[in-house]
Design an enzyme around this catalytic site. Structure first.
Site, PDB file in Angstrom:
ATOM      1  N   TYR A 108       5.197 -10.485   6.866  1.00 14.63           N
ATOM      2  CA  TYR A 108       5.408  -8.861   7.206  1.00 14.63           C
ATOM      3  C   TYR A 108       5.898  -8.724   8.625  1.00 14.63           C
ATOM      4  CZ  TYR A 108       2.499  -7.752   3.060  1.00 14.63           C
ATOM      5  OH  TYR A 108       1.787  -7.837   1.990  1.00 14.63           O
ATOM      6  N   ASP A 155       0.894  -1.143   0.022  1.00  9.87           N
ATOM      7  CA  ASP A 155      -0.037  -0.143  -0.032  1.00  9.87           C
ATOM      8  C   ASP A 155       0.836   1.222   0.033  1.00  9.87           C
ATOM      9  OD1 ASP A 155      -2.529   0.651  -0.324  1.00  9.87           O
ATOM     10  OD2 ASP A 155      -3.176   0.082   1.618  1.00  9.87           O
TER      11      ASP A 155
END
Length: 428
Positions: free
Chosen positions: A199, A144
């Site tokens: 992540y 993002d």
């Protein structure tokens, strides 16, 4: 010019034929002077013709000889065109995510930089940059706006030119690096063949300071008891749950809202530039848009004392729950996993397993030089976490569906971000 030279050549040839008829039978009866003159004239004729093949001073070239001079692209066609994967690391600050927005110059993405470098370095034709499908381009995860990566994987077909990594990196800014390259099977897709993604989320530890009885500034330090409590909450996410409340536009009974989390935990804190940070790691098969940031946001809301622990169980039910979304700054794609592919092709003698132990040092250096400093400096300068924490009191964790819609509208107007297709990573 060329016509006159050709006529002169034809005249010379006629003279030679006449000499052959008038003298002794056979070509070799021509005297030495005649043969020397013929050879000299032929050499001058060839030289003049070659001169006409060169471009004029304006760079134009006679169409008849256009194919005689290879440009860079034609030269690179001599190299094999192969399906490969690139290990990509980047700092996402200042970019509107990973995925390229073709036709939009307003929102610059990581792929804009990458494709431009592939064209400039001669790895792909220019028209492939305009239509990425022509090089079978696939990214493993669409990160993002503002999100970084140290282990992103993209697959594509390129010409394997000499010193390929060096040439690509020379065309990239320093905060985007290609750290590795490997050959893969012709039908490989980095997105579809990925088994899991890992992540990490780096945040200042004062995010876990309880609003009623803990220090709320940079002097806060995380205790072992607090780390244990955070880890207990994070471990609740492990397994398969319905995460429709942790993304947007997903109905409670939508099968794609169910996601499998393999592990999630908080590491030991560390101090950088007087501010204590910690890292939360999460590994899952796939993540929906904003899912990780909402998972962390809910844990922070509980630790701060704004929401009860029971809200976690409630969030996996069909009821709509208002869940805050943590800032994007600290989120980093650390690693993508290809266990099934490695088991099938990693030892076939033709392909390497998609593991990057040989690049670990480069990954660490990039993280220390570009990712950590960006997160730390931005946090200190812009106070993104502190500002976001001040909005938690605006959330009603027992709100109705209509109240949630109002909060969602306010959130969207204040935090416009990139989106993805819902099946690859946190920005999907």
């Amino acid at each position: 010019m060329l016509g006159r030279l050709v006529l002169r050549g034809l005249g010379l040839a006629a003279a030679v034929r006449g000499a052959r008829r008038s003298q002794a039978p056979g070509w070799f009866a021509m005297d030495g002077n005649m043969r020397a003159a013929a050879a000299s004239q032929a050499k001058r004729l060839q030289s003049s013709i070659e001169e006409t093949e060169k471009p004029d001073e304006n760079g134009h070239q006679d169409k008849r000889f256009k194919g005689c001079q290879e440009d860079v692209e034609d030269q690179n066609k001599k190299f094999p065109k192969r399906k490969i994967v690139l290990l990509v690391a980047y700092s996402g600050k200042g970019y509107h995510g990973m995925q390229r927005n073709v036709g939009s110059l307003q929102f610059k993405t990581i792929e804009d930089e990458l494709v431009s470098a592939l064209v400039q370095s001669g790895c792909i034709p220019e028209n492939h940059g305009e239509d990425m499908k022509k090089m079978s381009f696939q990214r493993c995860a669409r990160t993002d706006k503002g999100v970084s990566a140290i282990g992103q994987i993209v697959s594509l077909k390129i010409w394997l030119i000499d010193n390929v990594l060096e040439k690509i990196n020379n065309c990239l800014p320093s905060h985007i690096r290609i750290l590795g390259l490997k050959r893969v099977t012709g039908g490989f897709s980095s997105k579809n063949k990925c088994d899991a993604r890992t992540y990490f989320y780096m945040l200042p530890t004062f995010a876990f300071a309880h609003k009623d009885h803990d220090i709320q500034d940079e002097s806060y330090r995380l205790s072992k008891e607090t780390v244990e409590k955070v880890n207990n909450l994070l471990s609740s996410y492990k397994g398969t749950h319905n995460f429709h409340n942790f993304t947007s536009q997903k109905a409670p009974k939508d099968p794609s809202a169910k996601r499998y989390i393999m592990e999630m935990y908080c590491e030991e804190p560390f101090v950088r530039e007087g501010l204590e940070f910690t890292v939360i790691k999460v590994k899952g098969q796939s993540f929906m848009m904003h899912q990780i940031r909402k998972m962390i946001g809910l844990v922070i809301a509980i630790m701060k004392g704004y929401a009860p622990e029971s809200i976690m169980e409630r969030s996996w039910g069909e009821e709509k729950v208002d869940i805050p979304r943590a800032p994007g700054l600290g989120l980093v794609l650390e690693k993508v996993h290809f266990e099934k592919y490695n088991n099938r092709f990693g030892s076939d003698g033709l392909h390497e397993p998609l593991e990057w132990a040989e690049a670990e040092e480069k990954i660490t250096v990039f993280k220390e030089q570009h990712v950590y400093p960006t997160i730390i400096n931005t946090e200190k300068e812009e106070q993104s976490m502190a500002n976001w924490l001040s909005t938690l009191s605006l959330h009603d964790f027992n709100t109705t569906s209509s109240g949630i819609k109002a909060n969602d509208r306010n959130s969207k107007s204040n935090n416009l971000e990139g989106s993805d297709d819902g099946c690859a990573d946190d920005s999907d």
